[in-house]
Design an enzyme around this catalytic site. Structure first.
Site, PDB file in Angstrom:
ATOM      1  N   TYR A   1     -17.407 -16.563 -63.685  1.00 38.33           N
ATOM      2  CA  TYR A   1     -18.554 -16.687 -62.762  1.00 38.33           C
ATOM      3  C   TYR A   1     -19.843 -16.265 -63.467  1.00 38.33           C
ATOM      4  CZ  TYR A   1     -21.338 -16.247 -58.498  1.00 38.33           C
ATOM      5  OH  TYR A   1     -22.312 -16.393 -57.526  1.00 38.33           O
TER       6      TYR A   1
ATOM      7  N   SER B   1     -27.448 -16.706 -59.719  1.00 42.12           N
ATOM      8  CA  SER B   1     -26.904 -15.500 -59.087  1.00 42.12           C
ATOM      9  C   SER B   1     -27.510 -14.294 -59.809  1.00 42.12           C
ATOM     10  CB  SER B   1     -25.377 -15.471 -59.242  1.00 42.12           C
ATOM     11  OG  SER B   1     -24.865 -14.190 -58.900  1.00 42.12           O
TER      12      SER B   1
HETATM   13  P1  NAP Z   1     -19.881 -21.080 -49.361  1.00 45.79           P
HETATM   14  O1  NAP Z   1     -20.269 -20.572 -48.025  1.00 45.79           O
HETATM   15  O2  NAP Z   1     -18.470 -20.981 -49.814  1.00 45.79           O
HETATM   16  O3  NAP Z   1     -20.364 -22.620 -49.459  1.00 45.79           O
HETATM   17  C1  NAP Z   1     -20.098 -23.388 -50.579  1.00 45.79           C
HETATM   18  C2  NAP Z   1     -19.867 -24.814 -50.139  1.00 45.79           C
HETATM   19  O4  NAP Z   1     -19.657 -25.610 -51.330  1.00 45.79           O
HETATM   20  C3  NAP Z   1     -18.612 -24.987 -49.286  1.00 45.79           C
HETATM   21  O5  NAP Z   1     -18.857 -25.859 -48.203  1.00 45.79           O
HETATM   22  C4  NAP Z   1     -17.618 -25.592 -50.265  1.00 45.79           C
HETATM   23  O6  NAP Z   1     -16.605 -26.347 -49.644  1.00 45.79           O
HETATM   24  C5  NAP Z   1     -18.536 -26.447 -51.096  1.00 45.79           C
HETATM   25  N1  NAP Z   1     -17.917 -26.874 -52.357  1.00 45.79           N
HETATM   26  C6  NAP Z   1     -17.039 -26.194 -53.131  1.00 45.79           C
HETATM   27  N2  NAP Z   1     -16.644 -26.947 -54.170  1.00 45.79           N
HETATM   28  C7  NAP Z   1     -17.304 -28.126 -54.072  1.00 45.79           C
HETATM   29  C8  NAP Z   1     -17.292 -29.315 -54.828  1.00 45.79           C
HETATM   30  N3  NAP Z   1     -16.543 -29.442 -55.907  1.00 45.79           N
HETATM   31  N4  NAP Z   1     -18.086 -30.340 -54.432  1.00 45.79           N
HETATM   32  C9  NAP Z   1     -18.855 -30.231 -53.309  1.00 45.79           C
HETATM   33  N5  NAP Z   1     -18.881 -29.141 -52.542  1.00 45.79           N
HETATM   34  C10 NAP Z   1     -18.110 -28.093 -52.912  1.00 45.79           C
HETATM   35  O7  NAP Z   1     -20.739 -20.366 -50.519  1.00 45.79           O
HETATM   36  P2  NAP Z   1     -22.229 -19.768 -50.549  1.00 45.79           P
HETATM   37  O8  NAP Z   1     -22.112 -18.305 -50.484  1.00 45.79           O
HETATM   38  O9  NAP Z   1     -23.097 -20.484 -49.601  1.00 45.79           O
HETATM   39  O10 NAP Z   1     -22.614 -20.123 -52.054  1.00 45.79           O
HETATM   40  C11 NAP Z   1     -23.505 -21.153 -52.393  1.00 45.79           C
HETATM   41  C12 NAP Z   1     -24.005 -20.884 -53.811  1.00 45.79           C
HETATM   42  O11 NAP Z   1     -24.657 -19.602 -53.849  1.00 45.79           O
HETATM   43  C13 NAP Z   1     -22.909 -20.822 -54.873  1.00 45.79           C
HETATM   44  O12 NAP Z   1     -23.376 -21.473 -56.039  1.00 45.79           O
HETATM   45  C14 NAP Z   1     -22.746 -19.337 -55.126  1.00 45.79           C
HETATM   46  O13 NAP Z   1     -22.274 -19.042 -56.415  1.00 45.79           O
HETATM   47  C15 NAP Z   1     -24.171 -18.862 -54.943  1.00 45.79           C
HETATM   48  N6  NAP Z   1     -24.294 -17.416 -54.657  1.00 45.79           N
HETATM   49  C16 NAP Z   1     -23.763 -16.918 -53.512  1.00 45.79           C
HETATM   50  C17 NAP Z   1     -23.877 -15.551 -53.264  1.00 45.79           C
HETATM   51  C18 NAP Z   1     -23.308 -14.927 -52.028  1.00 45.79           C
HETATM   52  O14 NAP Z   1     -23.263 -13.674 -51.957  1.00 45.79           O
HETATM   53  N7  NAP Z   1     -22.889 -15.706 -51.027  1.00 45.79           N
HETATM   54  C19 NAP Z   1     -24.512 -14.728 -54.197  1.00 45.79           C
HETATM   55  C20 NAP Z   1     -25.040 -15.285 -55.345  1.00 45.79           C
HETATM   56  C21 NAP Z   1     -24.933 -16.646 -55.563  1.00 45.79           C
HETATM   57  P3  NAP Z   1     -15.184 -25.605 -49.311  1.00 45.79           P
HETATM   58  O15 NAP Z   1     -15.526 -24.493 -48.399  1.00 45.79           O
HETATM   59  O16 NAP Z   1     -14.361 -26.692 -48.697  1.00 45.79           O
HETATM   60  O17 NAP Z   1     -14.671 -25.119 -50.638  1.00 45.79           O
END
Ligand code: NAP
Length: 262
Positions: A164, A151
């Protein structure tokens, strides 16, 4: 061979098996689609079973190959079992995208010990757990590409996100350590640091902070390229690291954030 064919071969993932964690939503879902479009068989890992099965259907409708595996990436038992399942189904693993993660917008005073542990377990320890089981198969295969999701807040701090920021800083340096250890195995390990991407996680942040969602997203778009990212922005960077386009790139940290950190 024409120049166009040579370039397409470089970026192609034809015949490759790719594990994507957090594949039922957001960045993981967008990346699973992009890797499948590039020819990979996508093994989708998530705790969200209905979302995972829906993602498989979406990829199949695009003409790709995908299979869902229920996996809680914080469980060593799950990580071991589903890795064996993928090996049984496809007999190889070429690409591992360690992406599942959560955000918790709290400072150290407000964070409970359980909350601290949960964030560190999903965002950081899970990368160790799954890689621990997958890397031996990549070694036998003679090659592999691992991509970890960090991130922008793994490279700088941010307000009310202590656990985080700690977890993502850990992901950045864990990536370098893994790259050093496994270069000799022809396994490349790289990290992508996204800025704000339009996913359920980002919308959830506004709710956690008790802020108006539209205002929160407008502020998040205040960066040189003038918009928040979409999952495909990260998926394209993953494709670069997963393919032979990046054959001499390991231990690197790529910021994909519309210029936010600049
Ligand atoms: P998201 O839309 O919430 O998707 C995350 C997925 O991971 C969800 O399907 C979630 O399931 C699943 N998950 C959560 N806990 C888990 C576990 N223990 N085992 C297996 N799967 C699990 O999030 P995203 O925005 O795509 O984020 C993906 C990555 O990008 C993360 O590492 C996040 O920190 C990073 N990131 C995101 C952003 C942003 O702005 N979106 C920015 C920087 C970094 P549930 O929905 O059922 O919990």
């Amino acid at each position: 061979m024409s120049i166009k064919t040579r370039i397409l071969n470089l970026v192609s993932l034809e015949g490759k098996i790719a594990i994507i964690t957090g594949a039922a939503s957001g960045i993981g879902l967008g990346t699973a689609k992009r890797l499948a479009e590039a020819g990979a068989c996508a093994a989708l890992f998530d705790i969200d079973e209905s979302g995972g099965e829906k993602a498989v259907m979406e990829i199949k409708n695009l003409g790709g190959v995908a299979k869902f595996y229920r996996c809680d990436v914080t469980s060593s038992t799950d990580c071991k079992k589903v890795t064996e399942d993928v090996m049984q189904d496809f007999n190889r693993i070429d690409i591992l995208f360690n992406n599942a993660g959560i955000v918790l917008r709290k400072n150290i005073i407000d964070l409970s010990e359980e909350e601290w542990d949960r964030v560190l377990k999903i965002n950081l320890k899970a990368i160790y757990l799954l890689s621990h089981h997958v890397i031996p198969h990549m070694i036998k295969n003679g090659r592999g590409s691992i991509i970890n999701t960090g991130s922008g807040w793994g490279l700088k701090g941010g307000p009310n996100a202590a656990a985080y920021c700690a977890s993502k800083g850990g992901v950045v340096n864990l990536t370098r350590a893994m790259a050093i250890d496994h270069g000799k195995d022809n396994i490349r390990v790289n990290c992508i640091c996204p800025g704000d991407i339009d996913t359920p996680l980002l919308h959830g942040e506004a709710a956690q902070l008790g802020e108006d969602e539209a205002k929160f997203l407008e502020e998040a778009a205040d960066r040189p390229l003038g918009r928040v990212g979409v999952p495909e922005d990260i998926a394209n960077a993953v494709l670069y690291f997963a393919s032979d386009m990046s054959s001499w790139v390991t231990g690197s940290v790529l910021v994909v954030d519309g210029g936010g950190l600049a």
